[in-house]
Design an enzyme around this catalytic site. Structure first.
Site, PDB file in Angstrom:
ATOM      1  N   SER A 291     -14.965 -36.945  34.729  1.00  0.00           N
ATOM      2  CA  SER A 291     -14.228 -35.981  35.683  1.00  0.00           C
ATOM      3  C   SER A 291     -13.451 -34.791  34.976  1.00  0.00           C
ATOM      4  O   SER A 291     -12.612 -34.286  35.848  1.00  0.00           O
ATOM      5  CB  SER A 291     -13.186 -36.982  36.387  1.00  0.00           C
TER       6      SER A 291
ATOM      7  N   LYS B 272      -2.974 -33.449  37.884  1.00  0.00           N
ATOM      8  CA  LYS B 272      -3.977 -33.791  38.667  1.00  0.00           C
ATOM      9  C   LYS B 272      -3.115 -34.657  39.724  1.00  0.00           C
ATOM     10  O   LYS B 272      -2.226 -35.532  39.132  1.00  0.00           O
ATOM     11  CB  LYS B 272      -5.058 -34.721  38.027  1.00  0.00           C
TER      12      LYS B 272
ATOM     13  N   SER C 113     -13.906 -35.253  39.320  1.00  0.00           N
ATOM     14  CA  SER C 113     -13.018 -35.293  40.152  1.00  0.00           C
ATOM     15  C   SER C 113     -11.802 -34.496  39.974  1.00  0.00           C
ATOM     16  O   SER C 113     -10.934 -33.900  40.735  1.00  0.00           O
ATOM     17  CB  SER C 113     -12.663 -36.684  40.490  1.00  0.00           C
TER      18      SER C 113
END
Ligand SMILES: [Mg+2]
Ligand SMILES: [Zn+2]
Lengths: 100, 489, 502
Positions: free
Chosen positions: B174, B75, B150
């Site tokens: 997330s 990420k 996210s």
């Protein structure tokens, strides 16, 4: 009851060093007010004797030995600087009084 | 051969090389990412070189872990030395990290190959991966829908078969919510299990890094590689992390599964999602687990509590983005105050500004006690709820999210409604508990996630139940329509 | 109205001292603590506030803070909490300073200062000449907390240009102890005495070098005035960043004058942060508190509260060096020294240690104190150095004193030799031998000189007989000259008197 006024948003934005457009101020006043309206439900809970939780973990404080390691290579420290001179970071001049 | 298990076996049997896996992943990204926008940067040459080194090492008999030679995505909020990190924010434009995050160090030690960085909501603030300077990511099951957030890019990339696994970060769901939206497995470990050093902070007391892959077994392998004490993180669990992959025996008999009454009251939740989750839990019962009802009475308060705590911490964590030492500085500023205001206003997107403002407000003089301190006290009550529940059961089961993947743009104008949907996921962060989302079926052709929450430090039991479920079902084997890996199956 | 505002007003002064702790690495990062390097050469990504970095506490500072706590009769708190103080400034890389707020590591103690008995009182007529009577007073310590220093902003146009500020983060993250006093000082002199006493303690217990020139010891002063006889506190102002004793005294004096003028005119003191201009001897308002920052303190989620076990405190206590006040009492009791001499000796720990070692080496505390307060202090003052910087050791001085006390070297020769010994060191006995400075103690030699001098100075001898001591001194000088100063003057005098007065 309105919880958040436009002045609250302006004052808070100032603390956070954000400059907001007129449209943002209007939208954020509305959003924050709705969020805090919802958050006001917490007031119904009796927390008189409740210890606050700041950390999700209970530990003895970790500590490291006082052993210095050499500083970063100075070029690597400054590689991301938007502006530099010599080995100093450069920012536009500070106008208000000094902090300490 | 799109799963970690398959790739790892292929490498072990020398049926495929790491270089081939990297090239295949690059080709799939090339083919699919124009549609999905899950990937924001690749390091093809560096990854190929590392893959060649991994191939040489393994053929010399040195196989470091099941991840050795396998490519992954990070990420874009975990730093790697010499590589950009953007957090999907304009304010980190041009930033290149001078140091490695601990997870990157650990992955390298395990032999895994970081191929690139995945799309996310700006500074991990959001549940849709729409709030990104790189543009929204799309759900492989329906590209008109959100892949969640996210860590949406990570979930979409794994779901679509670009890469066998990715890392995500989870502050209020997330990892789990995008895993649920994309039909993959995502684990948020116990707070402190995986070092946060080098993870760009959103809310420090809630953030945790975790894996996204196809199965619980794969997540266990990844956790084994990245977990463990780190002296660079003062909130790291000091004990060595047990090898959770050893705990997976496929057996759930004798375990007690708690079903919180509050999670099944169905107000606001999609009834089809809830019944899909109920059906999944029944499958555990058929496997010999005992189901009981438990109470988590503070559930109605967790979303408010979470948003007050998370935004307060975020408002402070994001103060460092000021245009002075790195990242984007607004042009033509004549004094330092103008530099701050303009760099930050131009650099942060709407959702980040909204949260910085809320967090600043609740910490400010006159409001601290009523909001921030109150939320910290309620956090104590939420923790106590779980302690009571875990006195009765081993794992708590319920939906990951009240609905299936929503349409892109559908929640943009209603942040509060979006926040309320985090009701099932934020508690694990507030209480610091491990939690996992596993695919448990489809509703209207879209994946549904079953969330399991476990006792602090007990990822082993959590993963054992998830693995046991996956041994009895094949929801994790479902692929999105037109899946890139399907031709190979 | 009288010129001295202290006749009408009482000053209420509290001090906040920031002192650098003596560590090799920073408070939360492993970067080295060093002074005088080029900008940004001693930084770690943690000190730059890079995305993703996390703080880890330096264990050394905990022991140092406990020491300070014990030395100031304070409570060392079993639990203390690191908080974030949020504000924007370009030398504050994270946008917050990690500090301690409502739960500091040390709280509620005191130190003693020595002040003139009438200090803080209006001047009552003509002061008596001579030594002012002194008294010892306790000043309360409110708290002491750990925090990180900021970097340096270089505003100087000669360096940064008129439009820019340069940022050097070498100092960012250096460990500080902020020591906050109760508002219990009543005059600039008391404030200065407090600072000196605190600095002395810090150096004694090796917690800080407290070198003001290096910025290791900085002071903020809070001042308010109230009419004499009134008990309600006035509005206070805070003067920031005072970094010498002179500027602390000067700034407080100037601020008292400024506030008194406003109050005399019936005006109101505004709560403000002030700066002191030592050139002009004036304070000026930097910013008013009403638009001051709201620091939004909250517990740092990256740092777990610091828990200190009793055993840790006891271990530090067992390892504590003797404090100045304890030394004062012991020196008076053990060596029977005067208050004045003790004051000189304990002014620094190395000097006190030098004294004790010298006393041991020569076997006479009395002689040691005389040599140190007279000859050694003279050398130190003239050279502007500390005792450790001289070549002379306590063993050398002890040997020198022993030579004198044993009558093998005259005091005069010894004093002549002292500056050289201070500068270069060496074995006093060997030097004495090489130079042929041994005292003449052979009675035959001295009597011979006496006989010669008496024979050559008949007039002076007459005067001595008549009771003239000046003449005796003259004759003594002649004998000393004849023996090249190597005879013992007492012995010479005795023999002269015996020879002349019979
Ligand atoms: Mg202060
Ligand atoms: Zn301070």
């Amino acid at each position: 009851m309105q919880r958040i006024t436009r002045q609250d948003v302006e004052r808070t934005a100032d603390l956070a060093r954000l400059s907001l457009t007129e449209a943002e101020i209007v939208a954020l006043t509305r959003d924050l007010d709705r969020i805090l309206e919802h958050a006001d439900q917490l007031k119904d809970l009796d927390t008189e004797s409740t210890v606050p939780t700041a950390h999700a973990i209970v530990l003895p404080t970790p500590q490291r030995a006082d052993e210095p390691v050499p500083g970063m290579d100075v070029e690597s420290a400054l590689a991301n600087a938007p502006l530099r001179e010599g080995s100093a970071f450069v920012v536009p001049k500070v106008i208000e009084g000094e902090e300490s | 051969m799109d799963s970690l298990e398959a790739q790892s076996a292929g490498l072990a049997a020398a049926e495929v090389s790491s270089v081939e896996l990297v090239d295949a992943a690059l080709a799939r990204i090339e083919a699919a990412d124009a549609t999905l926008n899950a990937v924001v940067g690749v390091r093809g040459d560096a990854a190929r070189a590392e893959a060649a080194a991994a191939d040489a090492r393994r053929s010399a008999g040195d196989r470091r872990s099941p991840l050795d030679g396998v490519p992954l995505l990070l990420k874009d909020n975990m730093v790697q030395q010499g590589e950009p990190t953007t957090c999907s924010s304009r304010i980190l434009e041009g930033f290149v990290s001078p140091y490695d995050s601990t997870v990157v160090t650990r992955l390298r030690e395990a032999g895994a190959i970081v191929l690139g960085r995945s799309n996310m909501d700006e500074f991990a603030m959001g549940s849709s991966t729409e709030h990104s300077v790189h543009g929204p990511a799309h759900n492989p099951w329906d590209t008109g829908r959100s892949c969640g957030g996210s860590s949406g890019g990570s979930a979409a990339a794994v779901s679509s078969g670009m890469l066998p696994f990715a890392l995500g970060s989870d502050t209020g769901g997330s990892i789990r919510q995008p895993a649920s939206f994309c039909g993959v497995t995502g684990l948020k470990p116990t707070y402190g299990r995986v070092s946060r050093f080098g993870l760009v902070a959103f809310a420090s007391s809630l953030d945790q890094i975790g894996p996204i892959a196809r199965t619980a077994r794969e997540c266990a392998w990844i956790l084994d590689a990245i977990a463990g004490h780190d002296a660079k993180d003062s909130t790291s669990i000091p004990e060595p992390a047990p090898r959770v992959s050893d705990a997976l025996d496929g057996d759930v008999s004798g375990l007690t599964i708690g079903m919180p009454r509050e999670y099944f009251e169905e107000d606001g939740a999609d009834p089809e999602v809830v019944s899909c989750v109920r059906a999944a839990i029944s499958e555990l019962e058929r496997g010999g687990a005992k189901l009981i009802e438990v109470d988590l009475p503070h559930t109605p308060f967790v979303v408010s509590t979470y948003y007050l705590v998370a935004t307060a911490e975020a408002s402070s964590n994001l103060a460092r983005y000021d245009g002075a030492r790195y990242g984007r500085r607004a042009e033509g500023v004549s004094d330092v105050d103008e530099m701050y205001r303009r760099s930050r206003s131009e650099g942060f997107g709407d959702e980040v500004k909204r949260r910085i403002l809320l967090g600043t407000y609740v910490l400010s003089a006159g409001y601290f006690d009523a909001y921030y301190r109150k939320a910290q006290q309620v956090r104590t009550l939420v923790r106590a709820d779980f302690e009571r529940a875990f006195a009765q059961c081993d794992v708590i089961a319920g939906p990951t999210y009240p609905e299936v993947a929503f349409e892109l743009g559908s929640k943009q104008d209603d942040p509060i409604n979006m926040y309320l949907s985090d009701v099932y996921t934020v508690s694990a962060n507030l209480a610091g508990l491990p939690a996992i989302s596993i695919p448990c079926g489809l509703v209207r052709d879209l994946p549904v996630g079953l969330q399991l929450q476990g006792r602090a430090m007990d990822e082993a039991t959590l993963l054992r139940v998830a693995d046991g479920f996956q041994g009895r079902t094949d929801h994790h084997d479902q692929r999105p329509p037109g899946h890139l890996g399907q031709a190979a199956r | 109205m009288s010129v001295d505002p202290m006749e009408r007003y009482e000053a209420v002064i509290g001090l906040e001292v920031h002192t650098h702790l003596k560590t090799r690495s920073k408070l939360f990062s492993p970067a080295p603590v060093r002074y005088g390097d080029e900008p940004n050469h001693n930084v770690h990504p943690i000190d730059l506030g890079m995305p993703g970095v996390l703080p880890v506490l330096n264990e050394k500072v905990v022991g140092l803070a406990i020491r300070l706590g014990l030395a100031t009769h304070s409570r060392v708190n079993q639990r203390s909490v690191f908080s974030r103080k949020n504000y924007f400034y370009p030398d504050l890389p994270k946008g917050y300073q990690i500090s301690q707020y409502d739960e500091p590591i040390v709280s509620k103690g005191w130190i003693e200062i020595e002040v003139p008995t009438d200090s803080g009182q209006p001047a009552a007529g003509e002061k008596k000449r001579g030594e002012t009577p002194k008294e010892r007073r306790r000043i309360g310590i409110t708290r002491a907390h750990l925090e990180e220093d900021a970097g340096k902003s270089i505003h100087d146009a000669a360096v940064a240009g008129a439009d820019d500020t340069h940022i050097d983060l070498n100092r960012a993250g250096v460990p500080l102890l902020e020591i906050v006093s109760e508002p219990e000082m009543r005059s600039p002199e008391e404030a200065s005495a407090y600072l000196r006493a605190l600095r002395s303690i810090l150096r004694y217990i090796d917690v800080s070098d407290a070198d003001m020139e290096k910025g290791q010891f900085r002071c903020d002063a809070n001042i308010s005035l109230r009419r004499r006889g009134e008990s309600r506190l006035g509005t206070r102002t805070e003067i920031k960043n005072l970094n010498s004793f002179a500027s602390v005294e000067g700034a407080i004096k100037a601020e008292i004058v400024r506030q008194a003028e406003i109050l005399d005119d019936g005006g109101e003191i505004l709560q403000a942060t002030m700066a002191y201009d030592p050139q002009r001897g004036r304070t000026r308002i930097l910013r008013l508190k009403e638009n001051a920052d709201d620091y939004r303190y909250f517990d740092d989620p990256d740092l777990i509260p610091l828990i200190i076990q009793d055993e840790e405190i006891e271990a530090v206590r067992a390892d504590m060096p003797e404090l100045p006040d304890e030394k004062r009492v012991r020196f008076q009791d053990e060596y029977g020294l005067s208050a004045y001499d003790v004051g000189v000796l304990i002014s620094s720990r190395p000097l006190a240690e030098f004294f004790e070692q010298t006393a041991t080496a020569c076997g006479s505390a009395k002689s040691a104190v005389n040599w140190i307060t007279r000859d050694l202090m003279k050398e130190l003052n003239e050279r502007g150095v500390d005792v450790g910087e001289l070549a002379i050791t306590p063993e050398m001085l002890g040997a020198l004193i022993r030579l004198v006390d044993e009558g093998r070297l005259t005091a005069r020769s010894a004093r002549d030799l002292f500056p050289e010994l201070a500068e270069q060191g060496g074995d006093p006995e060997a030097i004495m031998r090489v130079r042929g400075l041994e005292a003449v103690s052979d009675p035959g030699v001295i009597d011979g000189s006496v006989e010669e001098v008496v024979g050559a100075n008949a007039k002076a001898v007459e005067s001595v007989r008549a009771g003239d001591d000046k003449a005796l001194n003259f004759l003594m000088g002649q004998v000393m000259k004849a023996t090249q100063g190597k005879a013992d003057p007492t012995d010479v005098r005795r023999r002269l008197v015996e020879r002349i007065r019979g």
